[in-house]
Scaffold this motif. Structure first.
Motif, PDB file in Angstrom:
ATOM      1  N   LYS B 324      -3.160 -24.038 -48.326  1.00 30.99           N
ATOM      2  CA  LYS B 324      -2.619 -23.342 -49.496  1.00 30.99           C
ATOM      3  C   LYS B 324      -3.071 -24.102 -50.725  1.00 30.99           C
ATOM      4  N   VAL B 325      -3.567 -23.344 -51.729  1.00 33.72           N
ATOM      5  CA  VAL B 325      -3.957 -23.991 -52.979  1.00 33.72           C
ATOM      6  C   VAL B 325      -3.188 -23.372 -54.139  1.00 33.72           C
ATOM      7  N   THR B 326      -2.915 -24.203 -55.126  1.00 27.77           N
ATOM      8  CA  THR B 326      -2.273 -23.706 -56.343  1.00 27.77           C
ATOM      9  C   THR B 326      -3.306 -23.732 -57.455  1.00 27.77           C
ATOM     10  N   LEU B 327      -3.520 -22.562 -58.074  1.00 27.42           N
ATOM     11  CA  LEU B 327      -4.509 -22.507 -59.156  1.00 27.42           C
ATOM     12  C   LEU B 327      -3.934 -23.091 -60.430  1.00 27.42           C
ATOM     13  N   ASP B 328      -4.811 -23.665 -61.257  1.00 31.43           N
ATOM     14  CA  ASP B 328      -4.368 -24.158 -62.556  1.00 31.43           C
ATOM     15  C   ASP B 328      -3.975 -22.965 -63.417  1.00 31.43           C
ATOM     16  N   GLY B 329      -3.146 -23.221 -64.403  1.00 31.42           N
ATOM     17  CA  GLY B 329      -2.729 -22.128 -65.290  1.00 31.42           C
ATOM     18  C   GLY B 329      -1.224 -22.050 -65.316  1.00 31.42           C
ATOM     19  N   PRO B 330      -0.689 -21.373 -66.341  1.00 31.29           N
ATOM     20  CA  PRO B 330       0.767 -21.343 -66.506  1.00 31.29           C
ATOM     21  C   PRO B 330       1.481 -20.618 -65.363  1.00 31.29           C
ATOM     22  N   ARG B 332       0.504 -20.542 -62.198  1.00 33.54           N
ATOM     23  CA  ARG B 332       0.325 -21.324 -60.972  1.00 33.54           C
ATOM     24  C   ARG B 332       0.364 -20.464 -59.699  1.00 33.54           C
ATOM     25  N   PRO B 333      -0.515 -19.461 -59.580  1.00 34.72           N
ATOM     26  CA  PRO B 333      -0.494 -18.630 -58.363  1.00 34.72           C
ATOM     27  C   PRO B 333      -0.942 -19.431 -57.143  1.00 34.72           C
ATOM     28  N   GLU B 334      -0.426 -19.071 -55.995  1.00 31.64           N
ATOM     29  CA  GLU B 334      -0.763 -19.769 -54.758  1.00 31.64           C
ATOM     30  C   GLU B 334      -1.605 -18.862 -53.864  1.00 31.64           C
ATOM     31  N   LEU B 335      -2.679 -19.393 -53.321  1.00 32.05           N
ATOM     32  CA  LEU B 335      -3.567 -18.641 -52.428  1.00 32.05           C
ATOM     33  C   LEU B 335      -3.585 -19.316 -51.063  1.00 32.05           C
ATOM     34  N   SER B 336      -3.641 -18.489 -50.017  1.00 33.17           N
ATOM     35  CA  SER B 336      -3.749 -19.050 -48.669  1.00 33.17           C
ATOM     36  C   SER B 336      -5.161 -18.817 -48.163  1.00 33.17           C
TER      37      SER B 336
END
Lengths: 222, 370
Positions: B324-330, B332-336
């Motif tokens: 799981k990664v968290t994208l930078d930005g306000p 903070r969406p998480e992608l699997s």
């Protein structure tokens, strides 16, 4: 020993069982598998004989079967004799009083059959009559026999309703239970004792059978 | 027009809401999938005649089994259905053989025994004929139920979560057996399950059911990978579903504004036609279509849809790594995503690593918001 009273009691019990076998199965299945408004009221009405004093039931049956009532009147016109204080009246009263004893064990037994098992019978091509014969009855028979045995034993022992509706006419309405009462009234303790012992033995036997059968049902569905 | 082997249309406002039309072909396993209470079992029961909807029509090989408008409702015992119940519903007082023979009432009495033995052999139960259900394992009971369902020589086979009561190992074996069995049958088969993997293993077609409605139908692959709506995506438990707005559409490619990030996606012609400029929609990307690298995002690269991210979770499975990664930005969406185990090892990825992820434009799936 009043052999006439004993044979009358056995005849009454046997005929009551014979009538309640189809009636009980039909009503018990209807209550077990049906869902309809007022089901609770029907069940309560059928259970009334369990809680009401026999004198109360006897009183209503006496009124209901009397010559002034529609049933009594019709009977009189059809057969030319009164329904009350007759064997036929006694049999009708016995059937009514025994409804809960016959129906309740049968209903519990039918209710214990899983719904999908009966549905599987239908989708396997079994007609409603075949579902009754090949699924319902084989699975519910211990409950059916229990109901009938209880009915038989209870009829032998019924006192209050018999006295109210039938009186004590030898060979017509004097059952063993009534005969015992008459013997005691006449200070014939030996006669009363012999008949009491017989009733006690029969009742114990009947109850033993029903308990063994309910254990069997418990094992099967447990 | 040749009518399909099985066509069902049911509708009623309640108590179980239904509004479903399903067409099934002979020789194809059609899975009805959806959450508990979605009405899938009710649809099955309506085909068997065990449930009567307010409005409905069920036609099998041209024979009308139910038509509420015309007052036709063939009782269950006259419909030629084979049904396997969730709890198998075997007759407890009959042996395995007796259970199968009970469904052979359409054959002359002298032929029933031989036919029942053949059917039990077909489901690998030879030698267990005289056992009662209580003396059989869950898997064996399921086979008796299948043999009994086939005994009717049915026009339709109905399977109601037939694998839910057996253990995982038995289930894997039964999947294979059921697949082999269905290949040899040329009749429509409806298969109810809430397990998407199971549906994909056993079925050739799939209907996604939600609140009594068919919200999508197609091959399991289509339904699972390309849900038509955000709701369908949620039901099939698709990961990586997000909202965005269309900012540009041009020659098979669509540019989206994803909370301030620009992403571009390939869109097939039918999607292009259905999507307007400025429209809000949902998009999803399968876990296998997300690329990951340790290169800094500022390094020049032709690849579109590149974003800086941080690994928030990393779980080693037997042959792969679930990341799981968290994208930078306000926001903070998480992608699997799923990576081969060797790749994660070689690149030394651990929780907390700063990475760059890329979303493949041809892997992005666009769908209605509702």
């Amino acid at each position: 020993m009043d052999w006439i009273a004993l044979s009358l009691s056995l005849k009454l019990a046997a005929l009551t069982v014979l009538i309640l076998l189809p009636v009980g199965i039909w009503v018990a299945r209807w209550l077990a598998f049906g869902t309809f408004r007022g089901k609770g009221v029907v069940e309560a009405a059928l259970a009334l004989p369990l809680v009401l004093p026999p004198t109360v039931i006897g009183y209503y049956l006496l009124v209901g079967f009397g010559a002034a009532s529609p049933i009594g009147d019709l009977w009189m016109r059809l057969f030319g004799r009164a329904l009350v204080f007759s064997f036929e009246g006694l049999l009708l009263a016995s059937v009514i009083v025994n409804l809960p004893f016959a129906i309740q064990p049968m209903q519990r037994a039918f209710e214990a059959i899983p719904r999908d098992v009966r549905e599987a019978g239908a989708v396997s091509g079994l007609s409603p009559w075949q579902v009754l014969a090949r699924i319902d009855l084989p699975l519910a028979w211990p409950g059916i026999v229990t109901g009938l045995v209880l009915t038989f034993a209870h009829t032998l022992g019924e006192f209050g309703v018999v006295l109210m509706v039938g009186g004590s006419i030898p060979g017509e309405t004097r059952t063993v239970a009534i005969a015992i009462y008459d013997r005691v009234q006449a200070f014939d303790n030996a006669g009363a004792g012999a008949m009491s012992l017989l009733l006690l033995t029969l009742s114990l036997l009947a109850l033993s059978i029903t308990y063994m059968l309910s254990a069997r049902v418990g094992r099967r569905h447990g | 027009m040749v009518e399909a082997a099985l066509s069902i249309s049911l509708s009623q406002p309640g108590p179980i809401p239904l509004d479903a039309s399903i067409v099934a072909e002979a020789g194809v396993v059609m899975a009805l999938v959806g959450p508990s209470g979605s009405g899938k079992t009710t649809i099955l029961r309506a085909v068997a005649g065990l449930y009567r909807p307010r409005h409905g029509r069920v036609v099998v090989n041209g024979a009308v089994w139910l038509d509420t408008e015309r007052g036709i409702d063939v009782p269950p015992h006259q419909r030629r259905v084979g049904m396997v119940f969730q709890s198998y519903a075997l007759f407890p007082h009959l042996t395995a053989l007796g259970n199968v023979m009970a469904a052979l009432g359409h054959l002359p009495a002298a032929e029933r025994r031989a036919r029942a033995l053949t059917l039990l052999g077909r489901v690998h139960l030879s030698g267990f004929e005289d056992r009662k259900p209580a003396a059989l394992s869950g898997g064996q009971q399921q086979r008796v139920a299948v043999a009994r369902a086939l005994a009717r020589d049915p026009d339709v086979l109905l399977l109601d979560e037939p694998f839910s009561a057996v253990d995982k190992v038995t289930r894997q074996r039964l999947y294979v057996e059921l697949r082999d069995l269905t290949l040899s049958l040329s009749l429509p088969i409806l298969f109810v399950t809430h397990d998407f993997d199971e549906a994909a293993r056993v079925a050739g077609r799939m209907c996604l059911i939600d609140q009594g409605r068919v919200i999508q139908s197609g091959t399991p692959r289509e339904v699972l990978a390309r849900p038509v709506s955000a709701r369908a995506a949620a039901l099939v438990d698709l990961k990586n579903v997000f909202s965005a707005r269309v900012v540009r559409r041009e020659r098979g490619r669509i540019w989206l504004d994803w909370a301030g990030r620009s992403i571009e996606a390939d869109a097939p012609p039918e999607t292009m036609a259905a999507i307007a400029q400025g429209q809000a929609l949902s998009w999803a990307i399968p876990a296998t279509q997300v690329l990951i690298s340790r290169t800094d995002v500022s390094v020049a690269d032709e690849t579109p849809n590149r974003f800086a991210a941080t690994i928030s979770d990393l779980v080693h499975l037997s042959e792969s790594v679930s990341v799981k990664v968290t994208l930078d930005g306000p926001d903070r969406p998480e992608l699997s995503m799923t990576l081969p185990a060797h790749y994660a090892r070689r690149t030394g990825l651990v929780a907390g690593s700063a990475v760059t992820i890329a979303l493949m434009p041809d892997g992005i799936h666009l769908m209605r918001d509702a």
